[in-house]
Write a protein that holds these residues in place. Structure first.
Motif, PDB file in Angstrom:
ATOM      1  N   LEU A   1       0.825  -1.212   0.000  1.00  0.00           N
ATOM      2  CA  LEU A   1       0.000   0.000   0.000  1.00  0.00           C
ATOM      3  C   LEU A   1       0.861   1.265   0.000  1.00  0.00           C
ATOM      4  CD1 LEU A   1      -2.712  -1.239   2.498  1.00  0.00           C
ATOM      5  CD2 LEU A   1      -2.955  -0.949   0.027  1.00  0.00           C
ATOM      6  N   ALA A   2       1.946   1.257   0.758  1.00  0.00           N
ATOM      7  CA  ALA A   2       2.843   2.419   0.799  1.00  0.00           C
ATOM      8  C   ALA A   2       3.480   2.652  -0.571  1.00  0.00           C
ATOM      9  CB  ALA A   2       3.918   2.216   1.860  1.00  0.00           C
ATOM     10  N   ARG A   3       3.860   1.588  -1.225  1.00  0.00           N
ATOM     11  CA  ARG A   3       4.470   1.734  -2.557  1.00  0.00           C
ATOM     12  C   ARG A   3       3.437   2.199  -3.585  1.00  0.00           C
ATOM     13  NH1 ARG A   3       9.406   1.189  -1.513  1.00  0.00           N
ATOM     14  NH2 ARG A   3      10.220  -0.504  -0.250  1.00  0.00           N
ATOM     15  N   GLN A   4       2.180   1.837  -3.402  1.00  0.00           N
ATOM     16  CA  GLN A   4       1.130   2.349  -4.293  1.00  0.00           C
ATOM     17  C   GLN A   4       0.999   3.862  -4.165  1.00  0.00           C
ATOM     18  OE1 GLN A   4      -2.411   0.136  -3.332  1.00  0.00           O
ATOM     19  NE2 GLN A   4      -1.845  -1.576  -4.653  1.00  0.00           N
ATOM     20  N   ILE A   5       1.154   4.369  -2.958  1.00  0.00           N
ATOM     21  CA  ILE A   5       1.107   5.822  -2.750  1.00  0.00           C
ATOM     22  C   ILE A   5       2.273   6.480  -3.485  1.00  0.00           C
ATOM     23  CG2 ILE A   5       1.282   7.671  -1.032  1.00  0.00           C
ATOM     24  CD1 ILE A   5      -0.133   5.659   0.930  1.00  0.00           C
ATOM     25  N   ASP A   6       3.457   5.901  -3.350  1.00  0.00           N
ATOM     26  CA  ASP A   6       4.621   6.430  -4.081  1.00  0.00           C
ATOM     27  C   ASP A   6       4.397   6.366  -5.589  1.00  0.00           C
ATOM     28  OD1 ASP A   6       6.138   7.229  -1.926  1.00  0.00           O
ATOM     29  OD2 ASP A   6       7.464   5.483  -1.955  1.00  0.00           O
ATOM     30  N   ASP A   7       3.768   5.286  -6.055  1.00  0.00           N
ATOM     31  CA  ASP A   7       3.501   5.154  -7.489  1.00  0.00           C
ATOM     32  C   ASP A   7       2.555   6.250  -7.974  1.00  0.00           C
ATOM     33  OD1 ASP A   7       5.160   2.970  -7.612  1.00  0.00           O
ATOM     34  OD2 ASP A   7       3.535   1.492  -7.633  1.00  0.00           O
ATOM     35  N   GLU A   8       1.542   6.567  -7.186  1.00  0.00           N
ATOM     36  CA  GLU A   8       0.635   7.660  -7.549  1.00  0.00           C
ATOM     37  C   GLU A   8       1.396   8.970  -7.667  1.00  0.00           C
ATOM     38  OE1 GLU A   8      -2.448   7.724  -8.479  1.00  0.00           O
ATOM     39  OE2 GLU A   8      -3.122   5.727  -7.940  1.00  0.00           O
ATOM     40  N   MET A   9       2.290   9.198  -6.724  1.00  0.00           N
ATOM     41  CA  MET A   9       3.061  10.436  -6.734  1.00  0.00           C
ATOM     42  C   MET A   9       3.999  10.488  -7.936  1.00  0.00           C
ATOM     43  SD  MET A   9       3.639  13.368  -5.531  1.00  0.00           S
ATOM     44  CE  MET A   9       2.574  13.292  -4.125  1.00  0.00           C
ATOM     45  N   ALA A  10       4.456   9.335  -8.395  1.00  0.00           N
ATOM     46  CA  ALA A  10       5.353   9.307  -9.550  1.00  0.00           C
ATOM     47  C   ALA A  10       4.670   9.851 -10.809  1.00  0.00           C
ATOM     48  CB  ALA A  10       5.847   7.887  -9.798  1.00  0.00           C
ATOM     49  N   TRP A  11       3.344   9.795 -10.851  1.00  0.00           N
ATOM     50  CA  TRP A  11       2.605  10.327 -11.994  1.00  0.00           C
ATOM     51  C   TRP A  11       2.555  11.846 -11.980  1.00  0.00           C
ATOM     52  CZ3 TRP A  11       1.175   7.916 -16.289  1.00  0.00           C
ATOM     53  CH2 TRP A  11       1.152   6.532 -16.265  1.00  0.00           C
ATOM     54  N   ALA A  12       2.807  12.440 -10.821  1.00  0.00           N
ATOM     55  CA  ALA A  12       2.805  13.909 -10.746  1.00  0.00           C
ATOM     56  C   ALA A  12       4.016  14.438 -11.505  1.00  0.00           C
ATOM     57  CB  ALA A  12       2.840  14.367  -9.291  1.00  0.00           C
ATOM     58  N   GLY A  13       3.924  15.628 -11.980  1.00  0.00           N
ATOM     59  CA  GLY A  13       5.011  16.218 -12.759  1.00  0.00           C
ATOM     60  C   GLY A  13       6.308  16.304 -11.978  1.00  0.00           C
ATOM     61  N   LYS A  14       7.405  16.281 -12.688  1.00  0.00           N
ATOM     62  CA  LYS A  14       8.733  16.308 -12.075  1.00  0.00           C
ATOM     63  C   LYS A  14       8.900  17.481 -11.110  1.00  0.00           C
ATOM     64  CE  LYS A  14      13.562  16.802 -13.355  1.00  0.00           C
ATOM     65  NZ  LYS A  14      14.489  17.030 -14.454  1.00  0.00           N
ATOM     66  N   ASP A  15       8.331  18.619 -11.460  1.00  0.00           N
ATOM     67  CA  ASP A  15       8.499  19.810 -10.624  1.00  0.00           C
ATOM     68  C   ASP A  15       7.562  19.842  -9.421  1.00  0.00           C
ATOM     69  OD1 ASP A  15      10.434  20.726 -12.374  1.00  0.00           O
ATOM     70  OD2 ASP A  15       8.987  21.818 -13.597  1.00  0.00           O
ATOM     71  N   THR A  16       6.546  19.000  -9.412  1.00  0.00           N
ATOM     72  CA  THR A  16       5.559  19.068  -8.329  1.00  0.00           C
ATOM     73  C   THR A  16       5.584  17.880  -7.390  1.00  0.00           C
ATOM     74  OG1 THR A  16       3.887  18.077  -9.767  1.00  0.00           O
ATOM     75  CG2 THR A  16       3.941  20.481  -9.647  1.00  0.00           C
ATOM     76  N   ARG A  17       6.082  16.744  -7.832  1.00  0.00           N
ATOM     77  CA  ARG A  17       5.984  15.550  -6.991  1.00  0.00           C
ATOM     78  C   ARG A  17       6.932  15.609  -5.798  1.00  0.00           C
ATOM     79  NH1 ARG A  17       8.229  12.109 -11.663  1.00  0.00           N
ATOM     80  NH2 ARG A  17      10.453  12.402 -11.427  1.00  0.00           N
ATOM     81  N   LEU A  18       6.572  14.853  -4.786  1.00  0.00           N
ATOM     82  CA  LEU A  18       7.410  14.721  -3.600  1.00  0.00           C
ATOM     83  C   LEU A  18       8.256  13.459  -3.728  1.00  0.00           C
ATOM     84  CD1 LEU A  18       4.824  15.572  -0.797  1.00  0.00           C
ATOM     85  CD2 LEU A  18       6.555  17.054  -1.786  1.00  0.00           C
ATOM     86  N   PRO A  19       9.374  13.395  -3.026  1.00  0.00           N
ATOM     87  CA  PRO A  19      10.208  12.197  -3.101  1.00  0.00           C
ATOM     88  C   PRO A  19       9.470  10.969  -2.547  1.00  0.00           C
ATOM     89  CG  PRO A  19      11.279  13.926  -1.804  1.00  0.00           C
ATOM     90  CD  PRO A  19       9.922  14.416  -2.172  1.00  0.00           C
ATOM     91  N   ALA A  20       9.901   9.796  -2.952  1.00  0.00           N
ATOM     92  CA  ALA A  20       9.322   8.548  -2.457  1.00  0.00           C
ATOM     93  C   ALA A  20       9.534   8.438  -0.947  1.00  0.00           C
ATOM     94  CB  ALA A  20       9.953   7.366  -3.173  1.00  0.00           C
ATOM     95  N   ARG A  21       8.518   7.973  -0.258  1.00  0.00           N
ATOM     96  CA  ARG A  21       8.587   7.867   1.196  1.00  0.00           C
ATOM     97  C   ARG A  21       8.277   6.463   1.723  1.00  0.00           C
ATOM     98  NH1 ARG A  21      10.599  12.522   1.317  1.00  0.00           N
ATOM     99  NH2 ARG A  21       9.587  14.345   2.150  1.00  0.00           N
TER     100      ARG A  21
END
Length: 100
Positions: A70-90
Motif C-alpha cells: 500500500l505504501a508503494r502504491q502511494i509512491d507510485d501515484e506520486m510518480a505520476w505527478a510532474g517532475k516539478d511538483t511531486r514529492l520524493p518517495a517515502r
C-alpha cells in the motif's frame, strides 16, 4: 522558560502520523495546481495516504508485506505527478516506522 518534550515512537501509529502529514502536504500542493493529470495523481496519493493512516489509527491489522504494498502504491501515484511538483518517495521511511 517552557521546555518541550519530544517523544520518538515507532510502529503503526507512528506510520499513521507520518502518512497523515504526507497526505496533508500532498493535498495542499495539489490544490495549488491547475486541473490535469498531475493534480489528479497528487489528490489520489493524498487520499490513499489518509485512508491508510485512518485504518492504522482504527487498529486494523496489516502484515508488513501488505503495508509495504500500500505504501508503494502511494509512491507510485506520486510518480505520476510532474517532475516539478511531486514529492520524493517515502515508502521506505513509512515501512521503517511501521516495522519499528
Amino acid at each position: 522558560m517552557a521546555t518541550a518534550t519530544l517523544t520518538t515512537t515507532t510502529g503503526p501509529l507512528a506510520a499513521a502520523a507520518a502518512l497523515t502529514g504526507y497526505g496533508l502536504v500532498v493535498g495542499a500542493r495539489a490544490d495549488l495546481l491547475r486541473f490535469g493529470c498531475e493534480k489528479e495523481a497528487m489528490r489520489a496519493a493524498a487520499t490513499k495516504a489518509h485512508s491508510l493512516a485512518q485504518a492504522l489509527e482504527r487498529g486494523e491489522h496489516f502484515t508488513t508485506e501488505r503495508f509495504e504494498l500500500l505504501a508503494r502504491q502511494i509512491d507510485d501515484e506520486m510518480a505520476w505527478a510532474g517532475k516539478d511538483t511531486r514529492l520524493p518517495a517515502r515508502a521506505d521511511e513509512w515501512l521503517a516506522l511501521f516495522a519499528g
